[in-house]
Design a protein around this motif. Structure first.
Motif, PDB file in Angstrom:
ATOM      1  N   ILE A  87      -8.227  -2.546  61.550  1.00 20.44           N
ATOM      2  CA  ILE A  87      -8.960  -3.654  62.129  1.00 20.44           C
ATOM      3  C   ILE A  87      -8.603  -4.974  62.508  1.00 20.44           C
ATOM      4  CG2 ILE A  87     -11.694  -5.339  60.807  1.00 20.44           C
ATOM      5  CD1 ILE A  87     -11.397  -3.413  58.689  1.00 20.44           C
ATOM      6  N   ALA A  88      -7.652  -5.501  62.173  1.00 14.55           N
ATOM      7  CA  ALA A  88      -6.864  -6.401  62.859  1.00 14.55           C
ATOM      8  C   ALA A  88      -5.762  -6.523  64.399  1.00 14.55           C
ATOM      9  CB  ALA A  88      -6.265  -7.453  61.790  1.00 14.55           C
ATOM     10  N   SER A  89      -4.763  -5.244  63.498  1.00 16.08           N
ATOM     11  CA  SER A  89      -4.174  -5.113  64.330  1.00 16.08           C
ATOM     12  C   SER A  89      -4.858  -3.961  65.976  1.00 16.08           C
ATOM     13  CB  SER A  89      -3.040  -4.209  64.193  1.00 16.08           C
ATOM     14  OG  SER A  89      -3.449  -2.823  63.676  1.00 16.08           O
ATOM     15  N   HIS A  90      -5.792  -3.437  66.084  1.00 17.59           N
ATOM     16  CA  HIS A  90      -6.658  -2.867  67.154  1.00 17.59           C
ATOM     17  C   HIS A  90      -7.600  -4.058  67.168  1.00 17.59           C
ATOM     18  CE1 HIS A  90      -5.237   1.490  65.582  1.00 17.59           C
ATOM     19  NE2 HIS A  90      -4.082   0.263  65.679  1.00 17.59           N
ATOM     20  N   LYS A  91      -7.569  -4.956  67.442  1.00 20.44           N
ATOM     21  CA  LYS A  91      -8.154  -5.583  67.587  1.00 20.44           C
ATOM     22  C   LYS A  91      -9.632  -6.074  69.029  1.00 20.44           C
ATOM     23  CE  LYS A  91      -5.868 -10.044  68.009  1.00 20.44           C
ATOM     24  NZ  LYS A  91      -5.483 -10.770  67.336  1.00 20.44           N
ATOM     25  N   ASP A  92      -8.598  -5.089  69.816  1.00 20.99           N
ATOM     26  CA  ASP A  92      -8.236  -5.318  72.007  1.00 20.99           C
ATOM     27  C   ASP A  92      -9.250  -3.795  71.937  1.00 20.99           C
ATOM     28  OD1 ASP A  92      -7.912  -7.708  71.936  1.00 20.99           O
ATOM     29  OD2 ASP A  92      -5.546  -6.939  72.616  1.00 20.99           O
ATOM     30  N   SER A  93      -9.051  -2.966  70.569  1.00 22.22           N
ATOM     31  CA  SER A  93     -10.359  -1.362  71.279  1.00 22.22           C
ATOM     32  C   SER A  93     -11.840  -1.890  70.869  1.00 22.22           C
ATOM     33  CB  SER A  93      -9.671  -1.013  69.977  1.00 22.22           C
ATOM     34  OG  SER A  93     -10.617   0.395  69.634  1.00 22.22           O
ATOM     35  N   ARG A  94     -12.150  -1.295  72.241  1.00 21.39           N
ATOM     36  CA  ARG A  94     -13.977  -1.289  72.281  1.00 21.39           C
ATOM     37  C   ARG A  94     -14.519  -1.596  71.714  1.00 21.39           C
ATOM     38  NH1 ARG A  94     -17.457   2.103  73.614  1.00 21.39           N
ATOM     39  NH2 ARG A  94     -16.472   4.561  73.586  1.00 21.39           N
ATOM     40  N   SER A  95     -14.659  -0.118  70.174  1.00 19.25           N
ATOM     41  CA  SER A  95     -15.243  -0.407  68.727  1.00 19.25           C
ATOM     42  C   SER A  95     -14.781  -1.097  67.884  1.00 19.25           C
ATOM     43  CB  SER A  95     -15.076   1.057  68.855  1.00 19.25           C
ATOM     44  OG  SER A  95     -13.882   1.986  68.488  1.00 19.25           O
ATOM     45  N   ASN A  96     -13.748  -1.846  68.202  1.00 17.49           N
ATOM     46  CA  ASN A  96     -13.490  -2.946  67.027  1.00 17.49           C
ATOM     47  C   ASN A  96     -14.303  -4.067  66.748  1.00 17.49           C
ATOM     48  OD1 ASN A  96     -11.861  -5.102  66.141  1.00 17.49           O
ATOM     49  ND2 ASN A  96     -10.256  -3.608  64.945  1.00 17.49           N
ATOM     50  N   ILE A 154     -13.792  -6.493  65.473  1.00 16.31           N
ATOM     51  CA  ILE A 154     -13.667  -7.813  66.050  1.00 16.31           C
ATOM     52  C   ILE A 154     -13.658  -8.222  67.224  1.00 16.31           C
ATOM     53  CG2 ILE A 154     -11.455  -9.313  66.724  1.00 16.31           C
ATOM     54  CD1 ILE A 154     -10.270  -8.406  63.841  1.00 16.31           C
ATOM     55  N   ASN A 155     -13.611  -6.420  68.127  1.00 20.39           N
ATOM     56  CA  ASN A 155     -13.686  -6.908  69.251  1.00 20.39           C
ATOM     57  C   ASN A 155     -14.915  -7.086  69.860  1.00 20.39           C
ATOM     58  OD1 ASN A 155     -13.816  -6.616  72.367  1.00 20.39           O
ATOM     59  ND2 ASN A 155     -12.551  -4.725  72.152  1.00 20.39           N
ATOM     60  N   LEU A 156     -15.891  -6.462  69.182  1.00 18.83           N
ATOM     61  CA  LEU A 156     -17.264  -6.838  68.722  1.00 18.83           C
ATOM     62  C   LEU A 156     -18.325  -7.383  68.461  1.00 18.83           C
ATOM     63  CD1 LEU A 156     -18.650  -3.398  67.493  1.00 18.83           C
ATOM     64  CD2 LEU A 156     -18.960  -3.644  70.263  1.00 18.83           C
ATOM     65  N   GLY A 157     -17.057  -8.644  68.005  1.00 22.07           N
ATOM     66  CA  GLY A 157     -17.731  -9.892  67.304  1.00 22.07           C
ATOM     67  C   GLY A 157     -18.469  -9.770  66.423  1.00 22.07           C
ATOM     68  N   TYR A 158     -18.492  -8.794  65.039  1.00 26.45           N
ATOM     69  CA  TYR A 158     -18.610  -8.876  64.275  1.00 26.45           C
ATOM     70  C   TYR A 158     -18.128  -9.121  63.186  1.00 26.45           C
ATOM     71  CZ  TYR A 158     -21.400  -5.001  66.714  1.00 26.45           C
ATOM     72  OH  TYR A 158     -23.030  -4.118  66.994  1.00 26.45           O
ATOM     73  N   LEU A 159     -16.496  -9.557  63.035  1.00 29.13           N
ATOM     74  CA  LEU A 159     -15.496 -10.252  62.653  1.00 29.13           C
ATOM     75  C   LEU A 159     -14.985 -11.077  63.426  1.00 29.13           C
ATOM     76  CD1 LEU A 159     -14.209  -6.886  60.289  1.00 29.13           C
ATOM     77  CD2 LEU A 159     -15.543  -8.721  59.903  1.00 29.13           C
ATOM     78  N   LEU A 160     -14.214 -11.470  62.343  1.00 35.07           N
ATOM     79  CA  LEU A 160     -13.427 -13.170  63.126  1.00 35.07           C
ATOM     80  C   LEU A 160     -11.819 -12.226  61.956  1.00 35.07           C
ATOM     81  CD1 LEU A 160     -15.336 -16.112  63.261  1.00 35.07           C
ATOM     82  CD2 LEU A 160     -14.648 -14.733  64.594  1.00 35.07           C
ATOM     83  N   SER A 161     -10.765 -12.765  62.367  1.00 38.77           N
ATOM     84  CA  SER A 161      -9.537 -12.674  62.351  1.00 38.77           C
ATOM     85  C   SER A 161      -8.260 -13.980  62.542  1.00 38.77           C
ATOM     86  CB  SER A 161      -8.567 -11.231  62.466  1.00 38.77           C
ATOM     87  OG  SER A 161      -7.802 -11.407  62.053  1.00 38.77           O
ATOM     88  N   SER A 162      -8.476 -14.795  61.036  1.00 40.70           N
ATOM     89  CA  SER A 162      -7.098 -15.830  61.391  1.00 40.70           C
ATOM     90  C   SER A 162      -6.516 -15.528  60.252  1.00 40.70           C
ATOM     91  CB  SER A 162      -7.962 -16.690  61.078  1.00 40.70           C
ATOM     92  OG  SER A 162      -7.086 -18.072  61.320  1.00 40.70           O
ATOM     93  N   ASP A 163      -5.192 -15.602  60.465  1.00 44.38           N
ATOM     94  CA  ASP A 163      -3.612 -16.060  59.436  1.00 44.38           C
ATOM     95  C   ASP A 163      -4.291 -15.116  58.005  1.00 44.38           C
ATOM     96  OD1 ASP A 163      -2.205 -17.895  60.806  1.00 44.38           O
ATOM     97  OD2 ASP A 163      -4.087 -19.434  59.795  1.00 44.38           O
ATOM     98  N   GLY A 164      -3.725 -13.338  58.404  1.00 45.59           N
ATOM     99  CA  GLY A 164      -4.626 -12.285  57.606  1.00 45.59           C
ATOM    100  C   GLY A 164      -5.804 -12.327  56.712  1.00 45.59           C
ATOM    101  N   THR A 165      -6.482 -13.002  57.315  1.00 48.04           N
ATOM    102  CA  THR A 165      -8.709 -13.303  56.647  1.00 48.04           C
ATOM    103  C   THR A 165      -9.263 -12.811  57.539  1.00 48.04           C
ATOM    104  OG1 THR A 165      -7.005 -15.147  55.461  1.00 48.04           O
ATOM    105  CG2 THR A 165      -9.898 -14.766  55.257  1.00 48.04           C
ATOM    106  N   LEU A 166     -10.245 -12.130  57.324  1.00 51.18           N
ATOM    107  CA  LEU A 166     -11.381 -11.749  58.008  1.00 51.18           C
ATOM    108  C   LEU A 166     -12.343 -12.430  57.459  1.00 51.18           C
ATOM    109  CD1 LEU A 166     -10.358  -7.504  58.302  1.00 51.18           C
ATOM    110  CD2 LEU A 166      -9.971  -9.463  59.767  1.00 51.18           C
ATOM    111  N   THR A 167     -13.489 -12.688  57.999  1.00 50.74           N
ATOM    112  CA  THR A 167     -14.407 -13.215  58.286  1.00 50.74           C
ATOM    113  C   THR A 167     -15.743 -12.550  59.053  1.00 50.74           C
ATOM    114  OG1 THR A 167     -13.454 -15.005  57.854  1.00 50.74           O
ATOM    115  CG2 THR A 167     -16.012 -15.569  58.186  1.00 50.74           C
TER     116      THR A 167
END
Length: 111
Positions: A73-82, A84-97
């Motif tokens: 989820i964090a490492s593929h954040k640039d994938s169009r279907s990810n 994070i990329n879609l704006g559903y999650l934020l990633s920071s310092d090993g934490t997802l929000t």
């Protein structure tokens, strides 16, 4: 809006299934955040895992396949279907929000 059909289907829980389970878990957390390690510990309670999911990852031998998908989820954040990329999650310092958009998406998907 993302559809599961947009993602490659794999044996066991797909990256979509794992990401949706992540949204579900984070939506229940105060502040909507959790470290990746906590997600790995808790997601089996939110995602139906198969024996294929429990096999050792070929690229990360210290992890099961499904655990690698959590970290993807964090490492593929640039994938169009990810998520994070879609704006559903934020990633920071090993934490997802989960984001407000993630909460809305979860509501639409799970009702």
């Amino acid at each position: 809006m993302i559809r599961e059909s947009d993602l490659a289907r794999i044996n066991g829980a797909s990256e979509y299934d794992i990401a949706l389970g992540t949204l579900e878990y984070l939506s229940s957390r105060p502040g909507g955040s959790a470290p990746i390690d906590e997600l790995v510990a808790e997601l089996p309670n939110h995602v139906a895992l198969t024996s294929d999911d429990l096999e050792r990852s070929e690229t990360r031998p210290a992890e099961a396949v499904w655990e690698q998908r959590v970290r993807n989820i964090a490492s593929h954040k640039d994938s169009r279907s990810n998520f994070i990329n879609l704006g559903y999650l934020l990633s920071s310092d090993g934490t997802l929000t989960i984001t407000p958009e993630g909460r809305e998406y979860l509501k639409r998907e799970l009702g």
